[in-house]
Design a protein around this motif. Structure first.
Motif, PDB file in Angstrom:
ATOM      1  N   ASN A 106      81.039  30.321  76.394  1.00 17.98           N
ATOM      2  CA  ASN A 106      81.023  30.927  75.050  1.00 17.98           C
ATOM      3  C   ASN A 106      81.214  29.885  73.957  1.00 17.98           C
ATOM      4  OD1 ASN A 106      80.665  33.683  75.913  1.00 17.98           O
ATOM      5  ND2 ASN A 106      82.804  33.649  76.590  1.00 17.98           N
ATOM      6  N   TRP A 107      80.525  28.765  74.105  1.00 23.23           N
ATOM      7  CA  TRP A 107      80.588  27.734  73.075  1.00 23.23           C
ATOM      8  C   TRP A 107      79.297  26.935  72.992  1.00 23.23           C
ATOM      9  CZ3 TRP A 107      79.578  23.436  75.798  1.00 23.23           C
ATOM     10  CH2 TRP A 107      80.196  23.215  77.039  1.00 23.23           C
ATOM     11  N   TYR A 125      81.677  24.869  68.538  1.00 23.30           N
ATOM     12  CA  TYR A 125      81.553  26.105  67.777  1.00 23.30           C
ATOM     13  C   TYR A 125      81.576  27.262  68.774  1.00 23.30           C
ATOM     14  CZ  TYR A 125      79.575  29.840  64.927  1.00 23.30           C
ATOM     15  OH  TYR A 125      79.377  31.036  64.272  1.00 23.30           O
ATOM     16  N   ASN A 126      82.458  28.220  68.582  1.00 21.10           N
ATOM     17  CA  ASN A 126      82.584  29.343  69.501  1.00 21.10           C
ATOM     18  C   ASN A 126      81.608  30.459  69.142  1.00 21.10           C
ATOM     19  OD1 ASN A 126      84.746  28.129  70.934  1.00 21.10           O
ATOM     20  ND2 ASN A 126      86.191  28.805  69.384  1.00 21.10           N
ATOM     21  N   SER A 147      75.551  35.726  70.446  1.00 17.44           N
ATOM     22  CA  SER A 147      76.075  36.975  69.921  1.00 17.44           C
ATOM     23  C   SER A 147      77.348  36.702  69.122  1.00 17.44           C
ATOM     24  CB  SER A 147      76.371  37.940  71.067  1.00 17.44           C
ATOM     25  OG  SER A 147      76.877  39.160  70.586  1.00 17.44           O
ATOM     26  N   ILE A 148      77.460  37.341  67.957  1.00 18.16           N
ATOM     27  CA  ILE A 148      78.648  37.239  67.112  1.00 18.16           C
ATOM     28  C   ILE A 148      79.122  38.653  66.785  1.00 18.16           C
ATOM     29  CG2 ILE A 148      79.566  36.467  64.885  1.00 18.16           C
ATOM     30  CD1 ILE A 148      77.574  34.165  64.944  1.00 18.16           C
ATOM     31  N   ASN A 149      80.355  38.935  67.164  1.00 15.85           N
ATOM     32  CA  ASN A 149      80.934  40.269  66.934  1.00 15.85           C
ATOM     33  C   ASN A 149      80.059  41.380  67.512  1.00 15.85           C
ATOM     34  OD1 ASN A 149      83.134  39.154  65.495  1.00 15.85           O
ATOM     35  ND2 ASN A 149      81.923  39.117  63.612  1.00 15.85           N
ATOM     36  N   SER A 176      70.491  34.980  61.099  1.00 17.22           N
ATOM     37  CA  SER A 176      69.595  36.133  61.170  1.00 17.22           C
ATOM     38  C   SER A 176      70.066  37.074  62.272  1.00 17.22           C
ATOM     39  CB  SER A 176      68.157  35.693  61.486  1.00 17.22           C
ATOM     40  OG  SER A 176      67.631  34.900  60.444  1.00 17.22           O
ATOM     41  N   THR A 177      70.123  38.360  61.951  1.00 17.29           N
ATOM     42  CA  THR A 177      70.412  39.362  62.962  1.00 17.29           C
ATOM     43  C   THR A 177      69.121  39.682  63.705  1.00 17.29           C
ATOM     44  OG1 THR A 177      72.196  40.334  61.650  1.00 17.29           O
ATOM     45  CG2 THR A 177      71.225  41.720  63.363  1.00 17.29           C
TER      46      THR A 177
END
Length: 201
Positions: A106-107, A125-126, A147-149, A176-177
């Motif tokens: 996850n980094w 960067y995580n 993926s973020i949140n 960008s999503t």
């Protein structure tokens, strides 16, 4: 299945042995240690780039990340990232530093590989389950799929600091999503520097 990176002639009618121009994996004869050879397997990504050492490629497979001199196939830099990290994406920056996306860790890290053949310094960067990284020379950022949140994104990381002591921060204005879940890969759009190809599950 052979744990090798193969280069094929794309114009050959059939991609069998005659079409294969090169086959590579880390070996002791190519200046890799026995531990590094053992850490290699199941190659997941490779990028061929110009570097401070001339033509080179960055590759990840098994638990190993490495930079290899294209003309000789010999080791320039390598590091065993450890079990469970699952390095899934790789990029080589113009200054000779390597970028690794570790899906299991996850980094995303930029290692200071420009500083020596076994240098281990890095900036991190995580991000959840990153799968691919791509240097974007138009915006001078590293594009990252992950993926973020809980949302699949194409993120953009700015490299600061120095080659010896890099730093990583996200440029949120360039995030960008993605329209569907499971970010998988990003690459350039041939002929148009303002576009990128991105694929998801």
């Amino acid at each position: 299945t052979g744990d090798k990176i193969n280069v094929y002639d794309i114009y050959a009618q059939y991609w069998l042995t005659p079409a294969r121009k090169m086959s590579w994996s880390p070996t002791v004869a190519r200046s890799y240690s026995t531990a590094e050879v053992a850490a290699w397997g199941d190659p997941r990504d490779v990028r061929i780039r110009q570097s401070p050492w001339g033509g080179a490629w960055a590759a990840v497979g098994g638990n190993l990340a490495t930079i290899t001199i294209q003309s000789t196939g010999h080791r320039r830099w390598a590091l065993d990232l450890g079990a469970g990290t699952i390095p899934d994406g790789v990029e080589l920056l113009p200054d000779g530093n390597i970028v690794v996306a570790a899906k299991g860790g996850n980094w995303v890290r930029v290692y200071n590989s420009s500083q020596g053949t076994s240098s281990t310094g890095y900036a991190q960067y995580n991000i959840t389950a990153p799968t691919a990284v791509l240097w974007d020379p138009v915006n001078n950022v590293i594009r990252v799929t992950g993926s973020i949140n809980g949302t699949a994104v194409l993120a953009a990381l700015t490299v600061g600091g120095t080659s010896a002591a890099p730093a990583l921060t996200e440029d949120v204005s360039l995030r960008s999503t993605l329209p569907t879940a499971g970010a998988q890969d990003v690459t350039d759009f041939a002929g148009d520097p303002n576009k990128l190809w991105v694929c998801t599950n």
